[in-house]
Scaffold this motif. Structure first.
Motif: not given
Lengths: 118, 118
Positions: A10-11, A55-60
């Motif tokens: 995420t960061l 996307e991989r970070a789940g942010l979108i």
DNA sequence: TGGTTAATTATCTAGATGGTTAAATAAAGC
DNA sequence: GCTTTATTTAACCATCTAGATAATTAACCA
């Protein structure tokens, strides 16, 4: 990235101004890749890569309508980040309180000095 | 890093589990480089580099007592990050509210169905 | 079918990152 | 002054990253 736990991911995803700008845009509603790319001076493939990171970070998350792949903001990782930050929030609030107390003391001392000066 | 604005620098510094562990340790009080290095399986120079990254990001400051360089947590960049997150907090709270409303409706519908079944 | 539009994949490059070991600096203690 | 302890710097390496351009996939439109 080296440590690929979810929070690191995420960061790392957020540590890029282009990606944060994309999220800011998405906070106002869904958008297609071309719409997202429009404000930037970089190539479409570069944007495509940024989106993949987000996307991989789940942010979108991404839908699929005909040839468009509309992107949507996902808040879950941000909430996790917020949870991580919370532990430190206590600390900076404590420090702020201590600063306040200190400043209050200064204030009092000054008032006493003023009284003496009168 | 590519985008080296302050927020990007903060996030990039935090995007490493070793560095976050160092901060967690420092949240309990000052520590020297060797003390900070102790729990990790990596070399002193590697730790030294991590500390430099944290220092450049303003997340720690360093004193100088004899041959020790005690490190201290600095919360300013974390507060800035918290400020950035705040804009999204509104969004996830809104979404949570909407989810709640939806679930409440489901609940009501279920109760109606139960009533009919009786 | 062929053309247009949307987006991704492939390939490449320059520069950053995280780690290593070996050497250097700095202060303390005998 | 010499040794020990704490820490940083130097030089190196492998991997990752952000960007580029060119080619590809996918779906619509006429």
């Amino acid at each position: 990235m080296h440590g690929s736990d979810p929070l690191s991911e995420t960061l790392a995803a957020l540590a890029d101004p282009t990606r944060r700008a994309i999220l800011a845009r998405l906070s106002k509603g869904e958008a297609t890749v071309n719409e997202l790319a429009e404000p930037f001076d970089i190539s479409l493939p570069a944007i495509s890569k940024h989106l993949k990171v987000l996307e991989r970070a789940g942010l979108i998350s991404r839908g699929r309508t005909a040839q468009w792949r509309p992107c949507r903001l996902e808040t879950e990782p941000l909430r996790t980040l917020d949870g991580w930050l919370a532990e430190y929030r206590t600390i900076w609030e404590q420090r702020f309180d201590r600063l306040q107390t200190y400043l209050d003391h200064l204030q009092n001392d000054e008032e006493k000095t003023d009284d003496n000066a009168d």
